[in-house]
Design a protein around this motif. Structure first.
Motif, PDB file in Angstrom:
ATOM      1  N   LYS A 180      -3.243  27.118  62.284  1.00 44.88           N
ATOM      2  CA  LYS A 180      -2.709  28.472  62.264  1.00 44.88           C
ATOM      3  C   LYS A 180      -3.493  29.361  61.306  1.00 44.88           C
ATOM      4  N   THR A 181      -3.840  28.811  60.125  1.00 49.23           N
ATOM      5  CA  THR A 181      -4.616  29.573  59.142  1.00 49.23           C
ATOM      6  C   THR A 181      -5.995  29.925  59.694  1.00 49.23           C
ATOM      7  N   LEU A 182      -6.659  28.963  60.307  1.00 44.93           N
ATOM      8  CA  LEU A 182      -7.989  29.208  60.866  1.00 44.93           C
ATOM      9  C   LEU A 182      -7.936  30.245  61.988  1.00 44.93           C
ATOM     10  N   MET A 183      -6.943  30.124  62.849  1.00 49.68           N
ATOM     11  CA  MET A 183      -6.821  31.077  63.969  1.00 49.68           C
ATOM     12  C   MET A 183      -6.471  32.478  63.474  1.00 49.68           C
ATOM     13  N   LYS A 184      -5.745  32.548  62.361  1.00 46.30           N
ATOM     14  CA  LYS A 184      -5.401  33.844  61.778  1.00 46.30           C
ATOM     15  C   LYS A 184      -6.640  34.660  61.470  1.00 46.30           C
ATOM     16  N   TYR A 185      -7.715  33.964  61.050  1.00 41.54           N
ATOM     17  CA  TYR A 185      -8.951  34.651  60.689  1.00 41.54           C
ATOM     18  C   TYR A 185      -9.993  34.610  61.800  1.00 41.54           C
ATOM     19  N   GLY A 186      -9.580  34.257  63.001  1.00 42.56           N
ATOM     20  CA  GLY A 186     -10.465  34.310  64.159  1.00 42.56           C
ATOM     21  C   GLY A 186     -11.594  33.297  64.135  1.00 42.56           C
ATOM     22  N   VAL A 187     -11.378  32.161  63.477  1.00 39.90           N
ATOM     23  CA  VAL A 187     -12.422  31.139  63.373  1.00 39.90           C
ATOM     24  C   VAL A 187     -12.442  30.293  64.648  1.00 39.90           C
ATOM     25  N   LYS A 188     -13.630  30.052  65.178  1.00 43.09           N
ATOM     26  CA  LYS A 188     -13.772  29.182  66.343  1.00 43.09           C
ATOM     27  C   LYS A 188     -13.725  27.733  65.890  1.00 43.09           C
ATOM     28  N   ILE A 189     -12.790  26.955  66.434  1.00 46.28           N
ATOM     29  CA  ILE A 189     -12.519  25.606  65.937  1.00 46.28           C
ATOM     30  C   ILE A 189     -13.117  24.542  66.856  1.00 46.28           C
ATOM     31  N   PHE A 190     -13.798  23.563  66.246  1.00 48.78           N
ATOM     32  CA  PHE A 190     -14.293  22.389  66.949  1.00 48.78           C
ATOM     33  C   PHE A 190     -13.658  21.158  66.325  1.00 48.78           C
ATOM     34  N   ARG A 191     -13.159  20.243  67.163  1.00 47.59           N
ATOM     35  CA  ARG A 191     -12.477  19.041  66.680  1.00 47.59           C
ATOM     36  C   ARG A 191     -13.072  17.795  67.322  1.00 47.59           C
ATOM     37  N   THR A 192     -13.323  16.776  66.499  1.00 44.68           N
ATOM     38  CA  THR A 192     -13.907  15.558  67.055  1.00 44.68           C
ATOM     39  C   THR A 192     -12.920  14.799  67.934  1.00 44.68           C
ATOM     40  N   ASP A 193     -11.609  14.946  67.709  1.00 39.21           N
ATOM     41  CA  ASP A 193     -10.640  14.238  68.552  1.00 39.21           C
ATOM     42  C   ASP A 193     -10.621  14.810  69.964  1.00 39.21           C
TER      43      ASP A 193
END
Length: 213
Positions: A180-193
């Motif tokens: 939620k914090t990352l999305m709040k700042y518009g960060v593009k997220i990559f996850r190894t899972d």
């Protein structure tokens, strides 16, 4: 690495927990390592004790990472240690985790280790905020809610966030609060899972992210 290249200039033990060091014994047995950098926190596990014993047996220079240390890794790229800034021997392994910033031209990666939000606050208080700003945030502690505080994400201001977490892991990483914090700042997220291996390439001016399972 080329199979004919059997030397590694340095290894960095971000903290002495098993999930950060379990591969290093095999590295030391198969490569000539020039130096070891560690935070100074302790773990009484057999794997950590065996690793320390092997470092000593091979007489590999073993240094404590401290704020202000810079590792020149060639080609104009370098790593700055942002934390620890003090003796963390008695700290928890996460609170005392090494935090570093890799810089190559105009592109940079914040390597947060397992640092907690209390450690993040120390880093913010001690550094020029421009120095903390990074293109990529390697998210702390596999996406746990104990790391990646709102203020830290705001100051780092990353375009991308990488989360190293196992599929269906028992810890529930990454936690909803962190995402939620990352999305709040518009960060593009990559996850190894989700994506498997994640590859980040850069020429110092531009960057390219790819992933594959």
């Amino acid at each position: 690495m080329s199979p004919f290249d059997r030397t590694i200039d340095a290894i960095v033990i971000t903290n002495p927990d098993a999930d950060h060091i379990s591969g290093f014994l095999e590295v030391l047995k198969n490569y000539k390592v020039g130096m070891v950098l560690e935070p100074g926190t302790l773990n009484d596990s057999k794997i950590f004790q065996s690793l320390k014993a092997e470092i000593k047996r091979q007489n590999i220079p073993d240094y404590l990472a401290r704020r202000g240390t810079r590792l020149d890794i060639g080609g104009g790229a370098y790593i700055d240690i942002l934390f620890p800034d003090r003796n963390v021997r008695t700290w928890s392994t996460n609170d005392g985790s090494i935090v570093a910033k890799l810089t190559y031209g105009k592109v940079s990666i914040m390597l947060a280790g397992d640092a907690t939000q209390s450690t993040e606050k120390i880093i913010i208080s001690e550094n020029n905020l421009e120095k903390i700003k990074s293109t990529v945030l390697k998210v702390g502690h596999h996406g746990s809610h104990t790391s990646t505080g709102d203020e830290f994400v705001k100051v780092v201001s990353p375009e991308y966030a990488f989360i190293s977490d196992g599929k269906n892991n028992k810890y529930g990483h990454p936690h909803a609060e962190t995402l939620k914090t990352l999305m709040k700042y518009g960060v593009k997220i990559f996850r190894t899972d989700i994506s498997g291996n994640i590859i980040f390439q850069s020429d110092g001016l531009n960057e390219l992210v790819s992933s594959h399972k």
